[in-house]
Design a protein around this motif. Structure first.
Motif, mmCIF file in Angstrom:
data_model
loop_
_atom_site.group_PDB
_atom_site.id
_atom_site.type_symbol
_atom_site.label_atom_id
_atom_site.label_comp_id
_atom_site.label_asym_id
_atom_site.label_seq_id
_atom_site.Cartn_x
_atom_site.Cartn_y
_atom_site.Cartn_z
ATOM 1 N N MET A 1 -25.991 31.701 -117.229
ATOM 2 C CA MET A 1 -25.976 30.829 -116.066
ATOM 3 C C MET A 1 -24.520 30.594 -115.657
ATOM 4 S SD MET A 1 -28.063 29.037 -114.023
ATOM 5 C CE MET A 1 -29.588 28.616 -114.815
ATOM 6 N N SER A 2 -24.268 30.747 -114.386
ATOM 7 C CA SER A 2 -22.915 30.578 -113.865
ATOM 8 C C SER A 2 -22.517 29.105 -113.877
ATOM 9 C CB SER A 2 -22.854 31.109 -112.439
ATOM 10 O OG SER A 2 -21.641 30.734 -111.833
ATOM 11 N N THR A 3 -21.239 28.860 -113.990
ATOM 12 C CA THR A 3 -20.749 27.495 -113.870
ATOM 13 C C THR A 3 -20.502 27.147 -112.405
ATOM 14 O OG1 THR A 3 -18.489 28.248 -114.184
ATOM 15 C CG2 THR A 3 -19.696 27.522 -116.140
ATOM 16 N N ARG A 4 -20.712 28.087 -111.511
ATOM 17 C CA ARG A 4 -20.510 27.833 -110.090
ATOM 18 C C ARG A 4 -21.760 27.214 -109.473
ATOM 19 N NH1 ARG A 4 -16.583 32.963 -108.706
ATOM 20 N NH2 ARG A 4 -14.697 31.687 -108.804
ATOM 21 N N GLN A 5 -22.140 26.070 -110.027
ATOM 22 C CA GLN A 5 -23.292 25.316 -109.558
ATOM 23 C C GLN A 5 -23.032 23.834 -109.774
ATOM 24 O OE1 GLN A 5 -27.078 26.423 -111.218
ATOM 25 N NE2 GLN A 5 -26.483 28.548 -111.453
ATOM 26 N N VAL A 6 -23.538 23.025 -108.857
ATOM 27 C CA VAL A 6 -23.575 21.578 -109.053
ATOM 28 C C VAL A 6 -24.985 21.128 -108.705
ATOM 29 C CG1 VAL A 6 -21.123 21.082 -108.721
ATOM 30 C CG2 VAL A 6 -22.629 21.144 -106.739
ATOM 31 N N SER A 7 -25.493 20.166 -109.482
ATOM 32 C CA SER A 7 -26.863 19.692 -109.295
ATOM 33 C C SER A 7 -26.926 18.180 -109.321
ATOM 34 C CB SER A 7 -27.774 20.243 -110.401
ATOM 35 O OG SER A 7 -27.843 21.637 -110.369
ATOM 36 N N VAL A 8 -27.946 17.667 -108.630
ATOM 37 C CA VAL A 8 -28.252 16.241 -108.629
ATOM 38 C C VAL A 8 -29.764 16.134 -108.777
ATOM 39 C CG1 VAL A 8 -28.262 14.135 -107.241
ATOM 40 C CG2 VAL A 8 -26.275 15.636 -107.194
ATOM 41 N N GLN A 30 -34.107 18.242 -91.133
ATOM 42 C CA GLN A 30 -33.198 17.250 -90.550
ATOM 43 C C GLN A 30 -33.553 15.842 -91.016
ATOM 44 O OE1 GLN A 30 -33.936 18.011 -86.406
ATOM 45 N NE2 GLN A 30 -35.321 16.284 -86.221
ATOM 46 N N ASP A 31 -34.816 15.622 -91.381
ATOM 47 C CA ASP A 31 -35.255 14.298 -91.816
ATOM 48 C C ASP A 31 -34.722 13.927 -93.197
ATOM 49 O OD1 ASP A 31 -36.742 14.135 -89.458
ATOM 50 O OD2 ASP A 31 -38.566 14.882 -90.435
ATOM 51 N N PHE A 32 -34.511 14.918 -94.060
ATOM 52 C CA PHE A 32 -34.035 14.583 -95.409
ATOM 53 C C PHE A 32 -32.597 15.006 -95.677
ATOM 54 C CE2 PHE A 32 -36.412 18.598 -96.133
ATOM 55 C CZ PHE A 32 -35.480 19.355 -96.812
ATOM 56 N N ASP A 33 -31.966 15.689 -94.754
ATOM 57 C CA ASP A 33 -30.575 16.121 -94.935
ATOM 58 C C ASP A 33 -29.646 14.926 -95.102
ATOM 59 O OD1 ASP A 33 -28.080 17.569 -94.751
ATOM 60 O OD2 ASP A 33 -28.026 16.986 -92.630
ATOM 61 N N GLY A 34 -28.967 14.863 -96.219
ATOM 62 C CA GLY A 34 -28.046 13.770 -96.493
ATOM 63 C C GLY A 34 -26.627 14.018 -96.026
ATOM 64 N N SER A 35 -26.344 15.231 -95.552
ATOM 65 C CA SER A 35 -24.985 15.557 -95.108
ATOM 66 C C SER A 35 -24.739 15.185 -93.655
ATOM 67 C CB SER A 35 -24.720 17.056 -95.286
ATOM 68 O OG SER A 35 -25.453 17.817 -94.328
ATOM 69 N N GLY A 36 -25.820 15.023 -92.896
ATOM 70 C CA GLY A 36 -25.678 14.728 -91.473
ATOM 71 C C GLY A 36 -25.356 15.946 -90.630
ATOM 72 N N LYS A 124 -17.552 17.819 -102.988
ATOM 73 C CA LYS A 124 -18.051 17.039 -101.844
ATOM 74 C C LYS A 124 -19.574 16.994 -101.790
ATOM 75 C CE LYS A 124 -14.209 18.402 -98.850
ATOM 76 N NZ LYS A 124 -13.858 19.193 -97.653
ATOM 77 N N HIS A 125 -20.229 18.104 -102.111
ATOM 78 C CA HIS A 125 -21.677 18.202 -101.921
ATOM 79 C C HIS A 125 -22.518 17.252 -102.766
ATOM 80 C CE1 HIS A 125 -21.521 21.127 -98.851
ATOM 81 N NE2 HIS A 125 -21.415 22.207 -99.582
ATOM 82 N N PRO A 126 -22.186 16.952 -104.026
ATOM 83 C CA PRO A 126 -23.062 16.074 -104.803
ATOM 84 C C PRO A 126 -23.335 14.718 -104.158
ATOM 85 C CG PRO A 126 -21.650 17.266 -106.293
ATOM 86 C CD PRO A 126 -21.145 17.558 -104.888
ATOM 87 N N VAL A 127 -22.373 14.134 -103.487
ATOM 88 C CA VAL A 127 -22.596 12.851 -102.799
ATOM 89 C C VAL A 127 -23.667 13.025 -101.725
ATOM 90 C CG1 VAL A 127 -21.542 11.102 -101.315
ATOM 91 C CG2 VAL A 127 -20.279 11.994 -103.275
#
Length: 143
Positions: A1-8, A30-36, A124-127
């Motif tokens: 498994m690559s370390t090039r992953q982030v998960s929540v 679009q209803d659940f996208d948390g990035s806007g 940035k993405h995990p938030v």
């Protein structure tokens, strides 16, 4: 498994099917996208393995991105990628209290993984992913 992953992950008080049905419907993204950044779907067909779907986006300026479903196990896992080849994956696991939903940003398959790292997306993405799972929770438990 690559370390090039982030998960929540988040446990949502709903069945895997209820959650998967929202994830597999591009008109709901679009209803659940948390990035806007997700504005609307260019297709309304339910997603399946190999499905291609476009999304209207806005990150500073509006644009359209094409995606392909590259992982698909009904009610368990779905992932898609676009031209950059990095993936957005959702894994669902039934647990006590509902379903553990894990969202993963996986750039191990990206064409330019170093560019993604330089741009800071892995940090940035995990938030935004936490916001996404919170919104997904609200969608499937508010009925």
């Amino acid at each position: 498994m690559s370390t090039r992953q982030v998960s929540v992950s988040r446990v949502i008080d709903a069945t895997p099917k209820e959650i998967f049905d929202v994830l597999a419907d591009p008109t709901r993204h679009q209803d659940f996208d948390g990035s806007g950044t997700v504005r609307s779907a260019k297709t309304s067909e339910r997603l399946e393995m190999g499905a291609k779907f476009g999304m209207s986006m806005k990150l500073g300026v509006p644009y359209v991105i094409g995606n392909t479903v590259v992982e698909f196990v009904e009610d368990e896992q779905i992932a898609w990628r676009h031209i950059g080849r990095h993936r957005w994956r959702y894994q669902l696991e039934e647990v006590e209290g509902g379903t553990r939903v894990t969202e993963t940003f996986d750039w191990s398959t990206a064409l330019l993984p170093r560019a993604i790292e330089i741009a800071g997306y892995p940090t940035k993405h995990p938030v935004n992913m936490e916001k996404t799972l919170e919104r997904l929770d609200g969608l499937v438990t508010s009925s």
